[in-house]
Motif scaffolding. Structure first.
Motif, PDB file in Angstrom:
ATOM      1  N   ALA A 182      12.139  12.349   1.301  1.00  0.00           N
ATOM      2  CA  ALA A 182      12.554  11.241   0.453  1.00  0.00           C
ATOM      3  C   ALA A 182      11.965  11.501  -0.922  1.00  0.00           C
ATOM      4  CB  ALA A 182      12.047   9.915   1.000  1.00  0.00           C
ATOM      5  N   ILE A 183      12.810  11.483  -1.943  1.00  0.00           N
ATOM      6  CA  ILE A 183      12.343  11.714  -3.310  1.00  0.00           C
ATOM      7  C   ILE A 183      12.481  10.405  -4.064  1.00  0.00           C
ATOM      8  CG2 ILE A 183      12.554  13.133  -5.373  1.00  0.00           C
ATOM      9  CD1 ILE A 183      13.944  15.247  -3.647  1.00  0.00           C
ATOM     10  N   MET A 184      11.342   9.884  -4.514  1.00  0.00           N
ATOM     11  CA  MET A 184      11.276   8.554  -5.119  1.00  0.00           C
ATOM     12  C   MET A 184      11.007   8.645  -6.618  1.00  0.00           C
ATOM     13  SD  MET A 184       8.850   6.785  -2.225  1.00  0.00           S
ATOM     14  CE  MET A 184       9.008   5.168  -2.992  1.00  0.00           C
ATOM     15  N   LYS A 185      11.037   7.473  -7.266  1.00  0.00           N
ATOM     16  CA  LYS A 185      10.693   7.359  -8.688  1.00  0.00           C
ATOM     17  C   LYS A 185      11.554   8.293  -9.532  1.00  0.00           C
ATOM     18  CE  LYS A 185       5.868   6.358  -7.492  1.00  0.00           C
ATOM     19  NZ  LYS A 185       4.456   6.605  -7.817  1.00  0.00           N
ATOM     20  N   LEU A 186      12.840   8.285  -9.299  1.00  0.00           N
ATOM     21  CA  LEU A 186      13.721   9.253  -9.956  1.00  0.00           C
ATOM     22  C   LEU A 186      13.821   9.021 -11.464  1.00  0.00           C
ATOM     23  CD1 LEU A 186      16.501   9.433  -7.234  1.00  0.00           C
ATOM     24  CD2 LEU A 186      14.927  11.261  -7.878  1.00  0.00           C
ATOM     25  N   GLY A 187      14.424   7.911 -11.868  1.00  0.00           N
ATOM     26  CA  GLY A 187      14.529   7.599 -13.284  1.00  0.00           C
ATOM     27  C   GLY A 187      14.916   8.800 -14.127  1.00  0.00           C
ATOM     28  N   ARG A 188      14.138   9.055 -15.170  1.00  0.00           N
ATOM     29  CA  ARG A 188      14.446  10.143 -16.103  1.00  0.00           C
ATOM     30  C   ARG A 188      14.183  11.526 -15.520  1.00  0.00           C
ATOM     31  NH1 ARG A 188       9.574  11.660 -18.703  1.00  0.00           N
ATOM     32  NH2 ARG A 188       7.831  10.256 -18.248  1.00  0.00           N
ATOM     33  N   PHE A 239       0.804  -1.219   0.000  1.00  0.00           N
ATOM     34  CA  PHE A 239       0.000   0.000   0.000  1.00  0.00           C
ATOM     35  C   PHE A 239       0.840   1.275   0.000  1.00  0.00           C
ATOM     36  CE2 PHE A 239      -4.281  -1.698   1.851  1.00  0.00           C
ATOM     37  CZ  PHE A 239      -4.513  -2.348   0.646  1.00  0.00           C
ATOM     38  N   PHE A 240       2.142   1.155  -0.188  1.00  0.00           N
ATOM     39  CA  PHE A 240       2.996   2.344  -0.281  1.00  0.00           C
ATOM     40  C   PHE A 240       3.559   2.405  -1.701  1.00  0.00           C
ATOM     41  CE2 PHE A 240       7.081   4.612   0.304  1.00  0.00           C
ATOM     42  CZ  PHE A 240       6.578   5.816   0.760  1.00  0.00           C
ATOM     43  N   TYR A 241       2.821   3.071  -2.573  1.00  0.00           N
ATOM     44  CA  TYR A 241       3.156   3.124  -4.005  1.00  0.00           C
ATOM     45  C   TYR A 241       3.312   1.719  -4.588  1.00  0.00           C
ATOM     46  CZ  TYR A 241       4.198   8.114  -3.318  1.00  0.00           C
ATOM     47  OH  TYR A 241       4.121   9.453  -3.019  1.00  0.00           O
ATOM     48  N   GLY A 242       2.611   0.750  -4.031  1.00  0.00           N
ATOM     49  CA  GLY A 242       2.788  -0.640  -4.437  1.00  0.00           C
ATOM     50  C   GLY A 242       1.889  -1.031  -5.600  1.00  0.00           C
ATOM     51  N   SER A 243       2.387  -1.907  -6.467  1.00  0.00           N
ATOM     52  CA  SER A 243       1.606  -2.357  -7.618  1.00  0.00           C
ATOM     53  C   SER A 243       0.371  -3.149  -7.203  1.00  0.00           C
ATOM     54  CB  SER A 243       2.478  -3.209  -8.545  1.00  0.00           C
ATOM     55  OG  SER A 243       3.013  -4.331  -7.850  1.00  0.00           O
ATOM     56  N   ILE A 284       9.229  16.878  10.545  1.00  0.00           N
ATOM     57  CA  ILE A 284       8.258  16.511   9.515  1.00  0.00           C
ATOM     58  C   ILE A 284       8.990  15.847   8.358  1.00  0.00           C
ATOM     59  CG2 ILE A 284       6.580  17.389   7.844  1.00  0.00           C
ATOM     60  CD1 ILE A 284       6.125  19.748   9.800  1.00  0.00           C
ATOM     61  N   LEU A 285       8.506  14.675   7.973  1.00  0.00           N
ATOM     62  CA  LEU A 285       9.066  13.942   6.843  1.00  0.00           C
ATOM     63  C   LEU A 285       8.083  13.998   5.681  1.00  0.00           C
ATOM     64  CD1 LEU A 285      10.981  11.906   5.423  1.00  0.00           C
ATOM     65  CD2 LEU A 285       9.696  10.078   6.573  1.00  0.00           C
ATOM     66  N   THR A 286       8.576  14.351   4.499  1.00  0.00           N
ATOM     67  CA  THR A 286       7.745  14.427   3.305  1.00  0.00           C
ATOM     68  C   THR A 286       8.270  13.459   2.253  1.00  0.00           C
ATOM     69  OG1 THR A 286       7.262  16.759   3.720  1.00  0.00           O
ATOM     70  CG2 THR A 286       6.860  15.954   1.494  1.00  0.00           C
ATOM     71  N   VAL A 287       7.371  12.668   1.680  1.00  0.00           N
ATOM     72  CA  VAL A 287       7.720  11.741   0.607  1.00  0.00           C
ATOM     73  C   VAL A 287       7.232  12.333  -0.704  1.00  0.00           C
ATOM     74  CG1 VAL A 287       7.496   9.409  -0.280  1.00  0.00           C
ATOM     75  CG2 VAL A 287       7.521   9.794   2.189  1.00  0.00           C
TER      76      VAL A 287
END
Length: 234
Positions: free
Chosen positions: A172-178, A104-108, A148-151
């Motif tokens: 936390a910065i996710m899904k970096l890729g391009r 449930f955390f950005y999960g498929s 405070i933590l921000t995703v």
């Protein structure tokens, strides 16, 4: 008439097979069907994580959930991709759906859940997410006390990334890729590069920790993250 099968969504963690929970392992070994997603023509990361534990006698279902499509365009594809899973459940077979990190955390698994959980008994087993694994792999405490933590998904527009980063203590910065180059430019603009830590494929044998300005922006994988820990050190 066969009773309906039960649907399980299990988090398999960020990559290290030893980070699988005991409950997830029990369900994984007992289910008659396991399902997992991958990009087209690529190995399933989720299946690779659990491969040491598979008994070898299960039915396996592979499905594809394209990430690049707009949500409305993706819905019909997602509807089609879950059909084989639904067929097994309707036939009375329990199905364990593997999900990297936490379901449930950005999960498929969320896309399976929203389509099938109203029709079949469903249980979700949490997993260790990359959000927890990356700071540990970096050896950097994330937050203290009331920080405070921000995703943030790297896919956000530049203006929104700036606004969110200015309003938080740690990120936390996710899904970096391009999107990596855009994010790095934002961090330079805000003077955050000295705190920012880059990691890819955390906890796996392919894990890499690279200084931010040495990262090749053209080779950043989807499974990478930038951690900006709090300024506090207590």
């Amino acid at each position: 008439m066969n009773p309906k099968g039960r649907l399980y969504g299990i988090g398999v963690g960020p990559g290290d097979p030893e980070l699988l929970t005991l409950k997830a392992l029990r369900l994984l070994r007992s289910a008659s069907v396991i399902a997992y997603q991958s990009a087209v023509d690529r190995e399933s990361i989720a299946r690779k994580i659990v491969s040491p534990y598979l008994p070898g006698n299960q039915i396996e279902v592979l499905y594809h959930l394209p990430r690049a499509l707009e949500p409305e365009k993706a819905k019909s594809i997602y509807d089609q991709e879950v059909e084989p899973i639904a067929e097994h459940l309707a036939a009375g077979r329990d199905v364990v759906v593997l999900c990297e990190g936490d379901p449930f955390f950005y999960g498929s698994f969320m896309y399976i859940f929203t389509r099938l959980s109203a029709h079949y008994q469903t249980e979700v087993v949490p997993g260790i997410s990359s959000l927890m694994a990356c700071p540990v792999s970096l050896g950097v405490p994330f937050t203290y006390y009331n920080d405070i933590l921000t995703v943030l998904p790297a896919t956000l527009p530049t203006e929104m990334l700036i606004a969110q980063l200015l309003a938080t203590d740690a990120a936390a910065i996710m899904k970096l890729g391009r999107h990596f180059a855009k994010v790095r430019d934002v961090l330079h603009q805000l003077g955050l590069t000295s705190r920012a830590k880059y990691i890819e494929r955390a906890t796996t044998t392919e894990q890499r920790i690279i200084p931010l300005d040495e990262v090749d922006a053209e080779a950043v994988p989807y499974f990478s993250m930038i951690i900006i820990p709090t300024k506090q050190k207590l």
